[in-house]
Scaffold this active site. Structure first.
Site, PDB file in Angstrom:
ATOM      1  N   TYR A   1      -9.053  -9.941   9.082  1.00 45.21           N
ATOM      2  CA  TYR A   1      -9.477 -11.335   9.130  1.00 45.21           C
ATOM      3  C   TYR A   1     -10.708 -11.519   8.250  1.00 45.21           C
ATOM      4  CZ  TYR A   1     -10.443 -16.003  10.670  1.00 45.21           C
ATOM      5  OH  TYR A   1     -10.625 -17.361  10.682  1.00 45.21           O
TER       6      TYR A   1
ATOM      7  N   GLN B   1      -5.428 -19.194  15.593  1.00 46.46           N
ATOM      8  CA  GLN B   1      -4.000 -19.228  15.223  1.00 46.46           C
ATOM      9  C   GLN B   1      -3.659 -18.087  14.270  1.00 46.46           C
ATOM     10  OE1 GLN B   1      -6.270 -21.540  14.585  1.00 46.46           O
ATOM     11  NE2 GLN B   1      -6.092 -22.386  12.520  1.00 46.46           N
TER      12      GLN B   1
ATOM     13  N   ASN C   1     -15.646 -16.330  13.748  1.00 45.77           N
ATOM     14  CA  ASN C   1     -16.442 -17.158  14.652  1.00 45.77           C
ATOM     15  C   ASN C   1     -16.013 -16.925  16.100  1.00 45.77           C
ATOM     16  OD1 ASN C   1     -14.066 -18.597  15.111  1.00 45.77           O
ATOM     17  ND2 ASN C   1     -14.614 -20.271  13.739  1.00 45.77           N
TER      18      ASN C   1
ATOM     19  N   SER D   1     -26.075 -10.291  14.231  1.00 46.90           N
ATOM     20  CA  SER D   1     -26.635  -9.193  13.444  1.00 46.90           C
ATOM     21  C   SER D   1     -28.120  -8.976  13.746  1.00 46.90           C
ATOM     22  CB  SER D   1     -26.445  -9.538  11.968  1.00 46.90           C
ATOM     23  OG  SER D   1     -26.654  -8.425  11.155  1.00 46.90           O
TER      24      SER D   1
ATOM     25  N   GLN E   1     -32.425 -10.800   6.963  1.00 47.45           N
ATOM     26  CA  GLN E   1     -31.630 -10.718   8.180  1.00 47.45           C
ATOM     27  C   GLN E   1     -31.544 -12.081   8.861  1.00 47.45           C
ATOM     28  OE1 GLN E   1     -30.006  -8.040   8.935  1.00 47.45           O
ATOM     29  NE2 GLN E   1     -29.027  -9.104  10.630  1.00 47.45           N
TER      30      GLN E   1
ATOM     31  N   HIS F   1     -28.891 -14.947   8.116  1.00 45.32           N
ATOM     32  CA  HIS F   1     -27.466 -14.878   8.508  1.00 45.32           C
ATOM     33  C   HIS F   1     -27.078 -16.050   9.406  1.00 45.32           C
ATOM     34  CE1 HIS F   1     -25.519 -11.438   6.780  1.00 45.32           C
ATOM     35  NE2 HIS F   1     -26.592 -10.714   6.955  1.00 45.32           N
TER      36      HIS F   1
ATOM     37  N   GLU G   1     -28.623  -2.233  14.934  1.00 43.68           N
ATOM     38  CA  GLU G   1     -27.533  -2.223  13.949  1.00 43.68           C
ATOM     39  C   GLU G   1     -28.061  -1.689  12.599  1.00 43.68           C
ATOM     40  OE1 GLU G   1     -26.333  -6.132  12.860  1.00 43.68           O
ATOM     41  OE2 GLU G   1     -24.469  -5.493  11.898  1.00 43.68           O
ATOM     42  N   HIS G   2     -29.135  -2.316  12.103  1.00 45.61           N
ATOM     43  CA  HIS G   2     -29.774  -1.863  10.860  1.00 45.61           C
ATOM     44  C   HIS G   2     -31.183  -1.360  11.177  1.00 45.61           C
ATOM     45  CE1 HIS G   2     -27.071  -5.251   9.632  1.00 45.61           C
ATOM     46  NE2 HIS G   2     -26.687  -4.383   8.721  1.00 45.61           N
TER      47      HIS G   2
ATOM     48  N   ASP H   1     -25.404  -3.610   2.497  1.00 46.55           N
ATOM     49  CA  ASP H   1     -24.469  -4.695   2.812  1.00 46.55           C
ATOM     50  C   ASP H   1     -23.366  -4.809   1.772  1.00 46.55           C
ATOM     51  OD1 ASP H   1     -25.920  -5.381   5.008  1.00 46.55           O
ATOM     52  OD2 ASP H   1     -26.986  -7.053   4.049  1.00 46.55           O
TER      53      ASP H   1
ATOM     54  N   GLU I   1      -2.364  19.949  42.889  1.00 50.27           N
ATOM     55  CA  GLU I   1      -2.446  18.505  42.685  1.00 50.27           C
ATOM     56  C   GLU I   1      -1.392  17.759  43.505  1.00 50.27           C
ATOM     57  OE1 GLU I   1      -2.713  17.546  38.500  1.00 50.27           O
ATOM     58  OE2 GLU I   1      -4.656  18.559  38.327  1.00 50.27           O
TER      59      GLU I   1
ATOM     60  N   HIS J   1       6.374  18.347  39.243  1.00 51.98           N
ATOM     61  CA  HIS J   1       5.831  18.948  38.029  1.00 51.98           C
ATOM     62  C   HIS J   1       6.089  20.458  38.057  1.00 51.98           C
ATOM     63  CE1 HIS J   1       3.938  15.113  37.283  1.00 51.98           C
ATOM     64  NE2 HIS J   1       3.247  15.564  36.251  1.00 51.98           N
TER      65      HIS J   1
END
Lengths: 429, 429
Positions: free
Chosen positions: B126, B188, B211, B234, B256, B259, B324-325, B358, B412, B417
């Site tokens: 995506y 969709q 999103n 982020s 940063q 964003h 993250e960074h 990035d 068991e 088995h």
């Protein structure tokens, strides 16, 4: 009992079987939410209350003592202990090959890139109690974590009404290198591992099987801590040709069916003769077995023998199903393996029945169920490792590529990104 | 604007920042459910309706034609094209080292174990549209899939009101080896990839950012298909000492912050002097930037400068945050790296600002956010591979270990088995 069909294009039986799954009940979800919130707030006190309520026992000290572990070693059947030690050796040997190292890419002194591999610091393992208290669960979850180098492996498992844990579970934990064992189970145990309590340390990842309450609690805390996959009910698919032994096939279908009423056992064969013999054998063998009620229900609901037009079609359907366990009982099983794209674990030939893999051979028995083998994998060392990227550029190196970075940043409309590169080459003001 | 604090034990500011997250709105969830159900039922027709409704354009043919791709190559700025090609080369070089092979363990002819590594057959990527249509997203998601050997890489991205896709997105897709591009976005689009439609093939795994509608649709279909992690907003954390350049730090915090309003920018430093200079620099630099409204909101809500007592404490807090960074701007950044246990990506020294990673350096920019670096990893080749275990035992080999398997099975309580092993050595009736 078992469903026999020979439709080759109509996948209705298969679709019904593969879309079976644990249902999420609103009511259970509400209970789990409440338990988690209570554990987060009241910590050990909440654990004590729930353990009294659900496990019917008062637990003062959740931590299993060394004395209890020593006692388990004294009590356990020596043959069983040896079997667990041998299984451990095989599981270790198989999983050690999964360990990966950090790597680096260098361009002189100007550019250093790397991928650092580190173990997850603390991991929690859930082991069910009661009739589903399996020492193999302990080995299969703890050994890969140990090989990954996890600093602290915490195991939780619900106590019996006598406040004790089964000997084989404690022995398996000790030989697998579990660091601490706590007597707590259910959604409350998952909450304790996710949030931490006075007694139980907060972990970063929780693995291991459990009932619907445990599964929903894991789903709930997922993202806040890591979890392994939420396993669906277990399944076996057997591909067999007319050379195969009907007796063995029936025994293997049944061994899957005894797990629980949701377990699925499917045979794909191009031999009508074999199919008929398997039906006879099933009837004969089930009668003698302890768990025959569960077996009959499971075979009725989710058992199927499908007669295909040829081996190729059997293989095609197997790839569509992407079964958790796949046994190949054909004249040349190795030739069939090459055409299998989707499966959790493959068992080849007459003398590799699934229980060999469940307990002993070495590969993990935590496998992707419900067709998820199309995109996921057996539990392994990698599930207990995490990676961090490393980037170093010298001034010279950055200067050499700065226009490229600025160009992409501008195309993306992120001008402050471009600025963070530009500013490094502006004249000092 | 930015919050400045020097509390060393009180983690309130940090906790507030790290617990920010995309909220799940009931209403959005309801809409997403409805969209997914409609796509499952009405397929391409549903996609056409939603594309008209949300993207304001009528799309007859979702598939991007070769002519459109050729046109994008004609239109694109040649410098930008070169930059993307160079980035591609670096990303490939870095990720190729992540490819793993199948392994086998053999004991003579009697036991063969293996772990088969196969690519996931079909993968969907995506890519957001509008102002968040980033060619770097395409490269970072498609290249590891290509290296893994995925047979078919399907990309979806929402069209503009003119029915077109941005040139740089099409060019990036073509150079990264995407097989098919479809003009559809939103929940969709996720539904189309998960269930398949007349135009769009069903895939086994869906990756890529989006999103809140896209994120919730991915969460919804997860388990039915594989997904990558649902990324939170982020974040950057900078560890700096008094030697660090305030101008660079301010630029990196801002890059940063641009964003989105939920982005977090945190500086940990043991130098009050540096902290003050960074505050001044922030004010100065923000003024000049296009996205200054977003930047100011983000810094106000989720920006922080924390004055620590020493470098060790900065490191300790960084490990707790698991950012993250992570930029390390200290006298000897390599010495600091050794003490970092939890981070998505680490940027070392003055000339390795985050945008280098990035877009360009090679490591993936899809990184674990919101402290999940404690248990998860950057997107990589492994996310597009899946493993299958292989077990073969000869009759002799099974005979040698059958008692161990039977012993564990009996412990068991799984006697069927045990039976599946025993039956293989019974006298023929």
């Amino acid at each position: 009992m078992i469903n026999v069909t020979e439709t080759k294009t109509d996948m209705d039986v298969i679709n019904k079987i593969m879309s079976r799954n644990q249902i999420e009940f609103e009511e259970i979800n509400r209970i789990v939410e409440e338990i988690l919130a209570n554990v987060k707030k009241n910590r050990d006190d909440a654990l004590r209350d729930y353990t009294l309520k659900f496990d019917r026992v008062e637990i003062e000290n959740f931590l299993v003592s060394q004395a209890e572990i020593d006692e388990a070693f004294n009590n356990i059947d020596q043959g069983l202990k040896e079997a667990l030690l041998n299984a451990k050796k095989n599981i270790e040997k198989y999983h050690e090959k999964q360990l990966i190292q950090s790597y680096y890419l260098k361009e002189g002194k100007d550019i250093i890139l790397g991928r650092l591999v580190n173990p997850i610091e603390k991991v929690g393992i859930y082991v069910p109690g009661g009739s589903a208290a399996y020492p193999s669960t302990v080995l299969m979850n703890a050994i890969p974590a140990k090989i990954a180098g996890v600093e602290e492996i915490i195991m939780i498992t619900p106590p019996g009404k006598d406040g004790k844990i089964k000997d084989s579970i404690l022995v398996a934990a000790a030989i697998a290198g579990v660091d601490k064992i706590f007597k707590v189970g259910g959604a409350q145990g998952i909450g304790a591992l996710a949030f931490g309590t006075e007694s139980i340390p907060k972990v970063s990842k929780i693995v291991g099987p459990g009932n619907i309450y445990v599964a929903m609690a894991k789903k709930r805390v997922s993202g806040y801590v890591g979890i392994d996959m939420i396993a669906g009910p277990s399944e076996i698919l057997i591909i067999a040709d007319e050379m195969a032994n009907a007796k063995f096939i029936a025994a293997d279908l049944i061994s899957q069916a005894e797990h629980d009423e949701m377990a699925a056992s499917i045979l794909l064969t191009d031999s009508r003769n074999l199919a008929e013999k398997v039906v006879e054998e099933l009837a004969k063998q089930v009668e003698k077995l302890e768990r025959k009620e569960i077996i009959n229900k499971s075979l009725n609901n989710y058992g199927a023998i499908i007669i295909t037009s040829n081996l190729e079609e059997s293989i095609e359907i197997a790839n569509q199903i992407a079964p958790e366990h796949l046994e190949i009982l054909t004249e040349d099983p190795f030739a069939v393996v090459e055409k299998i794209k989707n499966a959790g674990a493959i068992f080849l030939g007459e003398f590799s029945p699934e229980p060999v893999g469940d307990y002993f051979a070495g590969p993990n028995h935590t496998l992707p169920t419900s067709s998820t083998a199309k995109f996921s994998s057996p539990l392994g060392v990698d599930d207990f490792l995490k990676k961090t990227s490393l980037i170093y550029y010298s001034k010279e190196a950055l200067k050499g590529i700065k226009e490229s970075v600025i160009q992409i940043a501008n195309d993306e409309g992120l001008t402050a990104h471009a600025n963070s590169v530009k500013i490094r080459f502006e004249e000092e003001v």
